[in-house]
Design an enzyme around this catalytic site. Structure first.
Site, PDB file in Angstrom:
ATOM      1  N   ASP A 167      16.431  15.898  11.747  1.00 27.25           N
ATOM      2  CA  ASP A 167      16.608  16.930  10.731  1.00 27.25           C
ATOM      3  C   ASP A 167      17.994  17.530  10.930  1.00 27.25           C
ATOM      4  O   ASP A 167      18.809  16.960  11.659  1.00 27.25           O
ATOM      5  CB  ASP A 167      15.459  17.969  10.753  1.00 27.25           C
ATOM      6  CG  ASP A 167      15.374  18.751  12.063  1.00 27.25           C
ATOM      7  OD1 ASP A 167      16.360  18.777  12.832  1.00 27.25           O
ATOM      8  OD2 ASP A 167      14.306  19.350  12.317  1.00 27.25           O
ATOM      9  N   HIS A 218      17.901  18.690  14.918  1.00 27.54           N
ATOM     10  CA  HIS A 218      17.324  17.978  16.060  1.00 27.54           C
ATOM     11  C   HIS A 218      17.594  16.478  16.069  1.00 27.54           C
ATOM     12  O   HIS A 218      17.516  15.829  15.021  1.00 27.54           O
ATOM     13  CB  HIS A 218      15.818  18.217  16.089  1.00 27.54           C
ATOM     14  CG  HIS A 218      15.469  19.675  16.135  1.00 27.54           C
ATOM     15  ND1 HIS A 218      15.109  20.395  15.020  1.00 27.54           N
ATOM     16  CD2 HIS A 218      15.472  20.551  17.168  1.00 27.54           C
ATOM     17  CE1 HIS A 218      14.879  21.655  15.358  1.00 27.54           C
ATOM     18  NE2 HIS A 218      15.104  21.778  16.665  1.00 27.54           N
ATOM     19  N   SER A 251      13.088  24.021  21.279  1.00 21.70           N
ATOM     20  CA  SER A 251      12.578  22.859  20.526  1.00 21.70           C
ATOM     21  C   SER A 251      12.980  21.512  21.113  1.00 21.70           C
ATOM     22  O   SER A 251      12.308  20.514  20.859  1.00 21.70           O
ATOM     23  CB  SER A 251      13.073  22.922  19.079  1.00 21.70           C
ATOM     24  OG  SER A 251      14.488  22.966  19.052  1.00 21.70           O
TER      25      SER A 251
END
Ligand SMILES: *[C@@H]1O[C@H](CO)[C@@H](O)[C@H](O)[C@H]1NC(C)=O
Length: 371
Positions: free
Chosen positions: A345, A348, A46
């Site tokens: 979040d 991240h 990610s």
């Protein structure tokens, strides 16, 4: 008098025009001359996925609000942050893209030779080096990402030929960032790997997978490869929430997770050195560069005021303690100024933190571009 004045003005304009054209010509010639990076190809998780997971069947998605909040029109792209990733900043810095590095699986990209030529990301959020990691999250395993790259290469060969593609690959930069999910999602959270590997054994197991990945890339003709280490994992808000004795009051980084990251990074650098030594001895021009994300992120935590961060242990989305992916959605309250947050979040970084990382990478990138 009036007429010659007009004439003079006309000649003056002509001269200006000629000068401007010459300037344009020389700067353009220079830009072509300096363009040493032909393309940018990215693999991993990610931290570098611009939205490949939008096109696969997984819960590890972020193509909904408030993700992408700071893009124009607040378009959620599938990036796990409020704006750009570090790889987006790199792609425009080296001049292969204007703004963003796209996802390979994007239907507007997958058969678009211009996009494939200048660069794409094959990365998939939730992926990792351990084959078990992407199977837990049903995302794209790294060997599959390599297969997509081979498919991309074929599409280039159809247009610029085999030799043309070989030359293109030689001057392209390859970038890999993964490993955090192997520890945070898999080893430290689920029992399977912890029951069969010591921490050191697992680190060595991952390094072996990294080595196989790099060997496959080298076999495809890659000559400029960048690989990132892992972050101070004990500072991820999610890890603090799950492991702190009192997650509401005690939100300092958890040392044992960060120290696992540090040790892994050390082993990785040793392995890369060995690989580079063998490449050198066989007269290969290929270069493998390690980039450290640990220290820049640890600095952002420690010297947070210097970076303008007011919060470094909870995300901007929702409570910031636990929300990520599906749990960070349009029902959540979002902090008013994400640039004051290190994390978007619970896992991240914000675009601001990614930009700081990009700045930390710059000297290595300059070195690659000038080699
Ligand atoms: C490989 O060669 C380069 C010079 O081309 C040198 O700077 C580097 O130290 C060598 N690395 C190893 C591990 O031998």
């Amino acid at each position: 008098m009036k007429n010659s004045g007009k004439h003079l003005l006309f000649s003056f304009m002509q001269i200006i025009f000629i000068i401007l054209s010459l300037l344009c010509f020389t700067t353009r010639a220079e830009a072509n001359f300096n363009k040493k990076v032909s393309g940018f190809y990215v693999f991993g998780d990610s931290t570098v996925d611009p939205g490949n997971n939008n096109y696969i069947d997984t819960l590890f998605k972020s193509n909904f609000q408030p993700y992408g909040k700071d893009f124009t029109n607040h378009v959620p792209s599938g990036r796990f942050t409020n704006g750009k990733l570090a790889t987006d900043f790199i792609a425009s810095y080296v001049g292969v893209k204007k703004e963003l590095l796209p996802a390979y699986l994007d239907p507007n990209v997958i058969d678009n030779v211009n996009e494939l030529m200048t660069g794409v990301s094959f990365a998939s959020a939730g992926s990792g080096f351990d084959p078990l990691t992407p199977s837990i999250s049903s995302v794209i395993p790294i060997p599959k990402q390599l297969e997509y790259f081979r498919e991309c290469k074929k599409k280039l060969e159809n247009v610029i030929g085999i030799e043309g593609t070989e030359n293109h690959i030689k001057k392209a930069v390859f970038f890999m960032s993964a490993g955090t999910n192997d520890f945070a999602l898999n080893y430290f959270t689920l029992p399977v790997r912890r029951n069969s590997f010591s921490l050191l054994g697992y680190q060595q197991f991952l390094i072996q997978r990294v080595k196989e990945f790099l060997q496959e890339l080298l076999a495809e003709g890659a000559q400029k490869i960048v690989i990132a280490g892992v972050p101070p994992m004990g500072c991820l808000p999610f890890m603090i929430t799950m492991n702190s004795p009192n997650a509401f009051l005690q939100r300092n980084c958890i040392e044992r997770f960060s120290s696992a990251a540090k040790d892994y990074n050390q082993l990785l650098q040793q392995e890369l050195n060995t690989m580079q030594f063998h490449l050198n001895s066989s007269n290969s021009p290929a270069k493998i560069y390690y980039i450290d994300i640990y220290q820049p992120l640890a600095n952002m935590v420690q010297a947070h005021q210097k970076y303008g961060f007011e919060d470094i242990n909870s995300g901007c989305c929702g409570s910031g303690y636990i929300e990520a992916a599906l749990l960070c959605n349009k029902e959540c309250n979002v902090c008013s100024d994400p640039s004051k947050y290190m994390f978007w979040d619970s896992i991240h970084p914000t675009e601001k933190a990614y930009y700081n990382l990009f700045l930390a990478f710059k000297s290595t990138i300059d070195c690659i571009v000038n080699n």
